[in-house]
Design a protein around this motif. Structure first.
Motif, PDB file in Angstrom:
ATOM      1  N   ILE A 222      24.993 -36.410  -9.682  1.00  0.00           N
ATOM      2  CA  ILE A 222      23.977 -36.473  -8.611  1.00  0.00           C
ATOM      3  C   ILE A 222      23.039 -35.070  -8.895  1.00  0.00           C
ATOM      4  O   ILE A 222      22.030 -35.158  -8.990  1.00  0.00           O
ATOM      5  CB  ILE A 222      24.475 -36.477  -7.284  1.00  0.00           C
ATOM      6  N   ASP A 223      23.511 -33.968  -8.750  1.00  0.00           N
ATOM      7  CA  ASP A 223      23.080 -32.549  -8.988  1.00  0.00           C
ATOM      8  C   ASP A 223      22.032 -32.437  -9.910  1.00  0.00           C
ATOM      9  O   ASP A 223      20.837 -32.163 -10.157  1.00  0.00           O
ATOM     10  CB  ASP A 223      24.124 -31.332  -8.769  1.00  0.00           C
TER      11      ASP A 223
ATOM     12  N   ALA B 281      14.859 -33.580  -4.011  1.00  0.00           N
ATOM     13  CA  ALA B 281      15.287 -32.805  -3.035  1.00  0.00           C
ATOM     14  C   ALA B 281      16.583 -33.480  -2.370  1.00  0.00           C
ATOM     15  O   ALA B 281      16.695 -33.647  -1.119  1.00  0.00           O
ATOM     16  CB  ALA B 281      14.597 -32.350  -1.832  1.00  0.00           C
ATOM     17  N   ILE B 282      17.630 -33.444  -3.072  1.00  0.00           N
ATOM     18  CA  ILE B 282      19.012 -34.026  -2.722  1.00  0.00           C
ATOM     19  C   ILE B 282      20.005 -33.002  -2.779  1.00  0.00           C
ATOM     20  O   ILE B 282      20.253 -32.268  -3.782  1.00  0.00           O
ATOM     21  CB  ILE B 282      19.352 -35.395  -3.606  1.00  0.00           C
TER      22      ILE B 282
ATOM     23  N   THR C  49      21.163 -35.802   2.028  1.00  0.00           N
ATOM     24  CA  THR C  49      22.656 -35.145   1.555  1.00  0.00           C
ATOM     25  C   THR C  49      23.395 -36.423   1.275  1.00  0.00           C
ATOM     26  O   THR C  49      23.617 -37.286   1.719  1.00  0.00           O
ATOM     27  CB  THR C  49      23.374 -34.765   2.975  1.00  0.00           C
ATOM     28  N   ALA C  50      24.060 -36.074  -0.204  1.00  0.00           N
ATOM     29  CA  ALA C  50      24.883 -37.234  -0.788  1.00  0.00           C
ATOM     30  C   ALA C  50      26.083 -36.586  -0.779  1.00  0.00           C
ATOM     31  O   ALA C  50      26.460 -35.286  -1.307  1.00  0.00           O
ATOM     32  CB  ALA C  50      24.385 -37.307  -2.289  1.00  0.00           C
ATOM     33  N   VAL C  51      27.024 -37.442  -0.303  1.00  0.00           N
ATOM     34  CA  VAL C  51      28.583 -36.723   0.047  1.00  0.00           C
ATOM     35  C   VAL C  51      29.518 -37.604  -0.801  1.00  0.00           C
ATOM     36  O   VAL C  51      29.401 -38.957  -0.732  1.00  0.00           O
ATOM     37  CB  VAL C  51      28.783 -36.986   1.444  1.00  0.00           C
ATOM     38  N   ASP C  52      30.270 -37.035  -1.688  1.00  0.00           N
ATOM     39  CA  ASP C  52      31.246 -37.851  -2.555  1.00  0.00           C
ATOM     40  C   ASP C  52      32.410 -36.707  -2.699  1.00  0.00           C
ATOM     41  O   ASP C  52      32.141 -35.587  -2.674  1.00  0.00           O
ATOM     42  CB  ASP C  52      30.782 -38.255  -3.731  1.00  0.00           C
ATOM     43  N   ALA C  53      33.720 -37.536  -2.744  1.00  0.00           N
ATOM     44  CA  ALA C  53      34.878 -36.542  -3.113  1.00  0.00           C
ATOM     45  C   ALA C  53      35.059 -36.293  -4.609  1.00  0.00           C
ATOM     46  O   ALA C  53      35.650 -35.230  -4.776  1.00  0.00           O
ATOM     47  CB  ALA C  53      35.930 -37.188  -2.312  1.00  0.00           C
TER      48      ALA C  53
END
Length: 181
Positions: free
Chosen positions: A82-83, A92-93, A70-74
């Motif tokens: 990233i997507d 599979a991110i 899981t890649a989290v950014d605001a």
């Protein structure tokens, strides 16, 4: 940026210049993964990448066999990049657009490795709050580790659950786990 090892070893990824990021250097990334490679089987773990920026660390984890990231950014631009990149590479991110602190308070998602690479100029209190929230919310799995990347000018050794740090050029990785207070 470049993927150092795994299925996409040597692959160069060019991020748009307009993204507000400072990717982890190849030298520091390689050193960190040498440490993690001795502690984890990458195909058996889950990773949360906080302040993920370009996704540099997520791509490295994925190339090495991690299938749940899981890649989290605001920043919406970072999440879109990233997507698109993870789809292009077949990774599979799961990108999540969120304030990291809200995410840590609300998600409840547990991981074996939580990696955080916040802006180096973020206040010390906010760096401390990353660790505080991870442990208060019990987001690490058994034997899991929180790694916070920061400037060599910042000292996180007094933060709860700190175990050690490694310096690489101007960057430092501080390690935290539940077994230490």
């Amino acid at each position: 940026m470049r993927i150092i090892s795994g299925t996409h070893k040597g692959r160069h990824i060019s991020a748009p210049k307009k993204l507000p990021v400072r990717p982890t250097t190849d030298m520091a990334k390689e050193a960190l993964f040498n440490i993690l490679n001795n502690r984890f089987y990458f195909d058996e773990i889950e990773v949360i990448d906080l302040f993920s920026g370009t996704g540099n660390m997520s791509y490295e984890f994925s190339s090495r066999g991690v299938t749940q990231i899981t890649a989290v950014d605001a920043h919406v631009g970072c999440i879109k990049f990233i997507d698109a990149t993870s789809k292009e590479l077949g990774f599979a991110i799961t990108p999540v657009k969120s304030d990291v602190f809200l995410y840590l308070k609300r998600s409840g998602q547990k991981a074996d490795i939580i990696f955080a690479d916040p802006p180096y100029d973020m206040p010390l209190l906010d760096f401390s709050n990353i660790a505080k929230l991870v442990f208060e919310q019990q987001l690490l799995k058994e034997d899991g580790v929180l790694i916070i990347e920061h400037s060599k000018h910042m000292n996180l050794s007094e933060v709860v659950h700190f175990t050690n740090q490694r310096k690489y050029g101007g960057s430092v990785f501080s390690f935290f786990d539940a077994s230490s207070d």
